[in-house]
Design a protein around this motif. Sequence first.
Motif, short mmCIF file in Angstrom:
data_model
loop_
_atom_site.label_atom_id
_atom_site.label_comp_id
_atom_site.label_asym_id
_atom_site.label_seq_id
_atom_site.Cartn_x
_atom_site.Cartn_y
_atom_site.Cartn_z
N ARG A 107 -5.94 -9.65 0.54
CA ARG A 107 -5.84 -9.10 1.88
C ARG A 107 -4.42 -9.31 2.41
O ARG A 107 -3.82 -10.36 2.21
CB ARG A 107 -6.84 -9.78 2.80
CG ARG A 107 -7.19 -8.93 3.99
CD ARG A 107 -8.48 -9.35 4.66
NE ARG A 107 -9.71 -8.95 4.05
CZ ARG A 107 -10.22 -7.72 4.05
NH1 ARG A 107 -9.54 -6.75 4.57
NH2 ARG A 107 -11.39 -7.47 3.51
N ASP A 108 -3.87 -8.28 3.04
CA ASP A 108 -2.54 -8.35 3.65
C ASP A 108 -2.63 -9.27 4.86
O ASP A 108 -3.39 -9.00 5.79
CB ASP A 108 -2.11 -6.93 4.05
CG ASP A 108 -0.75 -6.88 4.71
OD1 ASP A 108 -0.08 -7.91 4.84
OD2 ASP A 108 -0.36 -5.75 5.11
N GLU A 109 -1.88 -10.34 4.85
CA GLU A 109 -1.93 -11.30 5.97
C GLU A 109 -1.36 -10.69 7.25
O GLU A 109 -1.76 -11.07 8.34
CB GLU A 109 -1.17 -12.59 5.60
CG GLU A 109 -1.87 -13.38 4.50
CD GLU A 109 -3.30 -13.75 4.83
OE1 GLU A 109 -3.60 -14.12 5.98
OE2 GLU A 109 -4.15 -13.65 3.91
N ALA A 110 -0.42 -9.74 7.13
CA ALA A 110 0.16 -9.11 8.32
C ALA A 110 -0.81 -8.11 8.96
O ALA A 110 -0.79 -7.93 10.17
CB ALA A 110 1.46 -8.40 7.94
N ASP A 111 -1.63 -7.47 8.15
CA ASP A 111 -2.61 -6.50 8.65
C ASP A 111 -3.86 -6.65 7.78
O ASP A 111 -3.95 -6.08 6.70
CB ASP A 111 -2.05 -5.08 8.57
CG ASP A 111 -3.02 -4.03 9.13
OD1 ASP A 111 -4.21 -4.37 9.36
OD2 ASP A 111 -2.59 -2.88 9.35
N ARG A 112 -4.81 -7.41 8.27
CA ARG A 112 -5.99 -7.79 7.49
C ARG A 112 -6.84 -6.59 7.03
O ARG A 112 -7.72 -6.73 6.21
CB ARG A 112 -6.87 -8.77 8.29
CG ARG A 112 -6.13 -9.98 8.80
CD ARG A 112 -6.08 -11.16 7.93
NE ARG A 112 -7.35 -11.60 7.44
CZ ARG A 112 -7.48 -12.25 6.30
NH1 ARG A 112 -6.44 -12.50 5.56
NH2 ARG A 112 -8.66 -12.63 5.88
N ARG A 113 -6.55 -5.40 7.55
CA ARG A 113 -7.28 -4.20 7.12
C ARG A 113 -6.80 -3.73 5.75
O ARG A 113 -7.52 -3.03 5.05
CB ARG A 113 -7.11 -3.07 8.13
CG ARG A 113 -7.74 -3.38 9.49
CD ARG A 113 -7.38 -2.32 10.49
NE ARG A 113 -5.92 -2.36 10.69
CZ ARG A 113 -5.24 -1.54 11.47
NH1 ARG A 113 -5.87 -0.57 12.11
NH2 ARG A 113 -3.94 -1.65 11.60
N ASN A 114 -5.57 -4.08 5.40
CA ASN A 114 -4.98 -3.64 4.13
C ASN A 114 -5.34 -4.57 2.99
O ASN A 114 -5.37 -5.79 3.17
CB ASN A 114 -3.46 -3.56 4.23
CG ASN A 114 -2.98 -2.47 5.15
OD1 ASN A 114 -3.65 -1.47 5.32
ND2 ASN A 114 -1.83 -2.69 5.77
N ILE A 115 -5.56 -3.98 1.84
CA ILE A 115 -5.84 -4.77 0.62
C ILE A 115 -4.80 -4.37 -0.42
O ILE A 115 -4.57 -3.19 -0.66
CB ILE A 115 -7.25 -4.45 0.08
CG1 ILE A 115 -8.27 -4.67 1.16
CG2 ILE A 115 -7.50 -5.20 -1.21
CD1 ILE A 115 -9.22 -5.78 1.00
N PHE A 116 -4.18 -5.37 -1.00
CA PHE A 116 -3.21 -5.14 -2.07
C PHE A 116 -3.83 -5.54 -3.40
O PHE A 116 -4.69 -6.42 -3.47
CB PHE A 116 -1.93 -5.96 -1.84
CG PHE A 116 -1.19 -5.56 -0.60
CD1 PHE A 116 -0.84 -4.24 -0.36
CD2 PHE A 116 -0.82 -6.51 0.33
CE1 PHE A 116 -0.14 -3.87 0.77
CE2 PHE A 116 -0.12 -6.15 1.47
CZ PHE A 116 0.21 -4.83 1.69
N ILE A 117 -3.34 -4.91 -4.46
CA ILE A 117 -3.78 -5.23 -5.81
C ILE A 117 -2.70 -6.09 -6.43
O ILE A 117 -1.52 -5.73 -6.44
CB ILE A 117 -4.00 -3.94 -6.65
CG1 ILE A 117 -4.87 -2.93 -5.89
CG2 ILE A 117 -4.57 -4.30 -8.02
CD1 ILE A 117 -6.19 -3.45 -5.38
#
Length: 119
Positions: free
Chosen positions: A75-85
Amino acid sequence: MHDNILAEWMQTLVGYVRSGQPDLTNRQMALLLLVYLTPGPHTVRGLAKSLGVSKPVVTRALNTLGALGYLRRERDEADRRNIFIAHTDVGAHFLEGFGGLIDSDAEKLLARQLRHAPA
């Protein structure tokens, strides 16, 4: 010349099958290589666009690669809606071994070409 390359690729794939590693589809392998060999951050949307496939197709491949421990979702700590692989040590180790199979076969091909080259 292409026959030699295809024969070597066949030997690489045979070595991979014999290695006992999980069988990955071409799509899964392409996805894995994209994540490891291209700069991130990587998202499902971006990976789908790079491969020219739908997001659900990438999600299914990620589910398999994640279960194998080759990739993980973060999960992107700056924007918790985003998920990175993201990479994993297990995935890096797998690709290192696969790269070793390719290197070994490339060395054999070069040696054969040098033996048969006109003097």
